[in-house]
Design a protein around this motif. Structure first.
Motif, PDB file in Angstrom:
ATOM      1  N   LYS A   1       9.035 -19.334 -15.629  1.00  0.00           N
ATOM      2  CA  LYS A   1       8.484 -18.906 -14.479  1.00  0.00           C
ATOM      3  C   LYS A   1       6.910 -18.776 -14.932  1.00  0.00           C
ATOM      4  O   LYS A   1       6.303 -18.440 -16.118  1.00  0.00           O
ATOM      5  N   ALA A   2       6.102 -19.100 -13.903  1.00  0.00           N
ATOM      6  CA  ALA A   2       4.716 -19.234 -14.033  1.00  0.00           C
ATOM      7  C   ALA A   2       3.970 -18.171 -13.187  1.00  0.00           C
ATOM      8  O   ALA A   2       4.498 -18.142 -12.059  1.00  0.00           O
ATOM      9  N   GLY A   3       2.924 -17.514 -13.619  1.00  0.00           N
ATOM     10  CA  GLY A   3       2.423 -16.684 -12.670  1.00  0.00           C
ATOM     11  C   GLY A   3       2.710 -15.289 -13.189  1.00  0.00           C
ATOM     12  O   GLY A   3       3.229 -14.945 -14.129  1.00  0.00           O
ATOM     13  N   VAL A   4       1.906 -14.327 -12.438  1.00  0.00           N
ATOM     14  CA  VAL A   4       2.131 -12.833 -12.843  1.00  0.00           C
ATOM     15  C   VAL A   4       3.579 -12.368 -12.317  1.00  0.00           C
ATOM     16  O   VAL A   4       3.914 -12.670 -11.182  1.00  0.00           O
ATOM     17  N   MET A   5       4.181 -11.737 -13.505  1.00  0.00           N
ATOM     18  CA  MET A   5       5.708 -11.209 -13.042  1.00  0.00           C
ATOM     19  C   MET A   5       5.383 -10.190 -12.192  1.00  0.00           C
ATOM     20  O   MET A   5       4.492  -9.242 -12.012  1.00  0.00           O
ATOM     21  N   ASP A   6       6.561 -10.150 -11.014  1.00  0.00           N
ATOM     22  CA  ASP A   6       6.418  -9.036 -10.158  1.00  0.00           C
ATOM     23  C   ASP A   6       6.322  -7.700 -10.486  1.00  0.00           C
ATOM     24  O   ASP A   6       5.768  -6.840 -10.086  1.00  0.00           O
ATOM     25  N   LYS A   7       7.179  -7.259 -11.544  1.00  0.00           N
ATOM     26  CA  LYS A   7       7.053  -5.970 -12.227  1.00  0.00           C
ATOM     27  C   LYS A   7       5.929  -5.641 -13.000  1.00  0.00           C
ATOM     28  O   LYS A   7       5.581  -4.632 -13.220  1.00  0.00           O
ATOM     29  N   ASP A   8       5.042  -6.811 -13.105  1.00  0.00           N
ATOM     30  CA  ASP A   8       3.548  -6.330 -13.874  1.00  0.00           C
ATOM     31  C   ASP A   8       2.636  -6.023 -12.746  1.00  0.00           C
ATOM     32  O   ASP A   8       1.412  -5.633 -13.119  1.00  0.00           O
ATOM     33  N   GLN A   9       2.844  -6.490 -11.483  1.00  0.00           N
ATOM     34  CA  GLN A   9       1.806  -6.208 -10.596  1.00  0.00           C
ATOM     35  C   GLN A   9       1.778  -4.919  -9.976  1.00  0.00           C
ATOM     36  O   GLN A   9       2.829  -4.236  -9.949  1.00  0.00           O
ATOM     37  N   ILE A  10       0.502  -4.615  -9.965  1.00  0.00           N
ATOM     38  CA  ILE A  10       0.454  -3.022  -9.262  1.00  0.00           C
ATOM     39  C   ILE A  10      -0.128  -3.326  -7.872  1.00  0.00           C
ATOM     40  O   ILE A  10      -0.965  -4.041  -7.559  1.00  0.00           O
ATOM     41  N   PRO A  11       0.894  -2.625  -7.085  1.00  0.00           N
ATOM     42  CA  PRO A  11       0.405  -2.812  -5.538  1.00  0.00           C
ATOM     43  C   PRO A  11      -0.966  -2.213  -5.263  1.00  0.00           C
ATOM     44  O   PRO A  11      -1.322  -1.335  -5.418  1.00  0.00           O
ATOM     45  N   PHE A  12      -1.586  -3.112  -4.097  1.00  0.00           N
ATOM     46  CA  PHE A  12      -2.983  -2.565  -3.728  1.00  0.00           C
ATOM     47  C   PHE A  12      -2.830  -2.985  -2.196  1.00  0.00           C
ATOM     48  O   PHE A  12      -2.337  -3.753  -1.783  1.00  0.00           O
ATOM     49  N   THR A  13      -3.494  -2.190  -1.396  1.00  0.00           N
ATOM     50  CA  THR A  13      -3.793  -2.444   0.025  1.00  0.00           C
ATOM     51  C   THR A  13      -5.251  -3.061   0.262  1.00  0.00           C
ATOM     52  O   THR A  13      -6.108  -2.742  -0.437  1.00  0.00           O
ATOM     53  N   TYR A  14      -5.301  -3.767   1.273  1.00  0.00           N
ATOM     54  CA  TYR A  14      -6.658  -4.258   1.729  1.00  0.00           C
ATOM     55  C   TYR A  14      -6.783  -4.211   3.227  1.00  0.00           C
ATOM     56  O   TYR A  14      -5.536  -4.391   3.815  1.00  0.00           O
ATOM     57  N   GLU A  15      -7.903  -4.305   3.759  1.00  0.00           N
ATOM     58  CA  GLU A  15      -8.175  -4.319   5.065  1.00  0.00           C
ATOM     59  C   GLU A  15      -9.577  -4.882   5.278  1.00  0.00           C
ATOM     60  O   GLU A  15     -10.732  -4.967   4.524  1.00  0.00           O
ATOM     61  N   GLN A  16      -9.574  -5.701   6.450  1.00  0.00           N
ATOM     62  CA  GLN A  16     -10.739  -6.467   6.695  1.00  0.00           C
ATOM     63  C   GLN A  16     -11.793  -5.454   7.770  1.00  0.00           C
ATOM     64  O   GLN A  16     -11.335  -4.941   8.621  1.00  0.00           O
ATOM     65  N   VAL A  17     -12.689  -5.302   6.884  1.00  0.00           N
ATOM     66  CA  VAL A  17     -13.775  -4.126   7.585  1.00  0.00           C
ATOM     67  C   VAL A  17     -14.942  -5.120   8.344  1.00  0.00           C
ATOM     68  O   VAL A  17     -15.660  -4.458   9.079  1.00  0.00           O
TER      69      VAL A  17
END
Length: 282
Positions: free
Chosen positions: A216-232
């Motif tokens: 597997k290549a890329g950041v592992m799902d369990k390592d990712q910290i969820p964040f939200t984003y919004e267009q201002v």
């Protein structure tokens, strides 16, 4: 004052046919009254220096005197000055240079801190012994190496706020910004927020793994910290972690490209991770 002293400044500037003039509202009215068409007057407004009154009352007065909308628009455009780009302005809607910013609202005077990306052009493997001992049943991990043990900017708050500016961040431009390696950010959704493991002289982030089932290549799902984003605003996004961050080192990882990894990891390696690193906690 002698007449010659008046002529000297113009005589010295032989490269220009006449002394420079600054057009005003009255000059524009005079040119129009003389019969010059809108096209000629607009051309002069665009090429000559100008100092125009363009408040609402004055513009209405010009319109009642027969000045066309096209001429008025040219005067307003000449008067308008594009706001300067910034890498520290606290106002999120002010034009900023493209990039990722940490919003500092804890200092006496709020501001933005531009986080320069750190290149990770080196990878290392972990768990090789277990991988070999178990015939690939146990996973071997591939980690991106980030120079230095700590990030330049540290938030004392566990809920830091970030802003991403794309293009030239003032409503114009391509809506992307380059991160190097020929890649460009087009949306915050392309980032992965992870905690970085501190080692002596470096930080590490897992960006691949391999076991008997495959790589597997890329950041592992369990390592990712969820964040939200919004267009201002156009090209401006606000990013906020969904949960409080504990004291430590973190980073937004972008452009983890598969490539020739070290040893047995093969395609799980990377040669192009860009990390926008920051710290949390004093």
């Amino acid at each position: 004052m002698k007449f010659w002293t008046v002529l000297i400044p113009c005589a010295l500037a032989m490269s220009a046919p006449l002394c420079a003039e600054t057009l005003t509202n009255a000059d524009v009215l005079t040119l129009l009254d003389a019969g010059l068409g809108d096209e000629a007057v607009i051309a002069k407004i665009e090429t000559d220096q100008g100092s125009y009154a363009t408040d609402t009352a004055t513009l209405l007065e010009l319109r009642t005197k027969g000045v066309s909308s096209a001429v008025i628009a040219a005067m307003v455009k000449k008067t308008s000055v594009a706001p300067a780009m910034s890498d520290s302005a606290a106002d999120p809607l002010a034009p900023h240079f493209p990039g990722v910013y940490l919003y500092d609202d804890w200092s006496a005077e709020p501001r933005m801190w531009k986080i320069d990306p750190t290149s990770s052009t080196q990878t290392k493997t972990g768990g090789i012994f277990g991988y070999a001992l178990t015939g690939g049943i146990a996973s071997a991990s591939v980690k991106a190496v980030i120079p230095g043990e700590e990030a330049r900017f540290v938030s004392p708050k566990s809920n830091p706020v970030f802003y991403v500016y794309l293009g030239n961040a003032n409503g114009e431009g391509s809506g992307t910004f380059s991160t190097g390696f020929g890649a460009s950010v087009q949306s915050p959704n392309e980032f992965s927020l992870v905690e970085l493991e501190q080692k002596k002289g470096r930080r590490e982030a897992r960006i691949g793994s391999m076991n008997i089932a495959g790589a597997k290549a890329g950041v592992m799902d369990k390592d990712q910290i969820p964040f939200t984003y919004e267009q201002v605003a156009q090209g401006v996004y606000k990013l906020t972690p969904e949960t409080a961050l504990e004291k430590g080192q973190y980073g937004f990882i972008f452009a983890v490209g598969g490539g020739a990894g070290p040893g047995l990891a093969g395609s799980a390696g990377t040669a192009g991770a860009r990390v926008f690193a920051f710290g949390v906690g004093e």
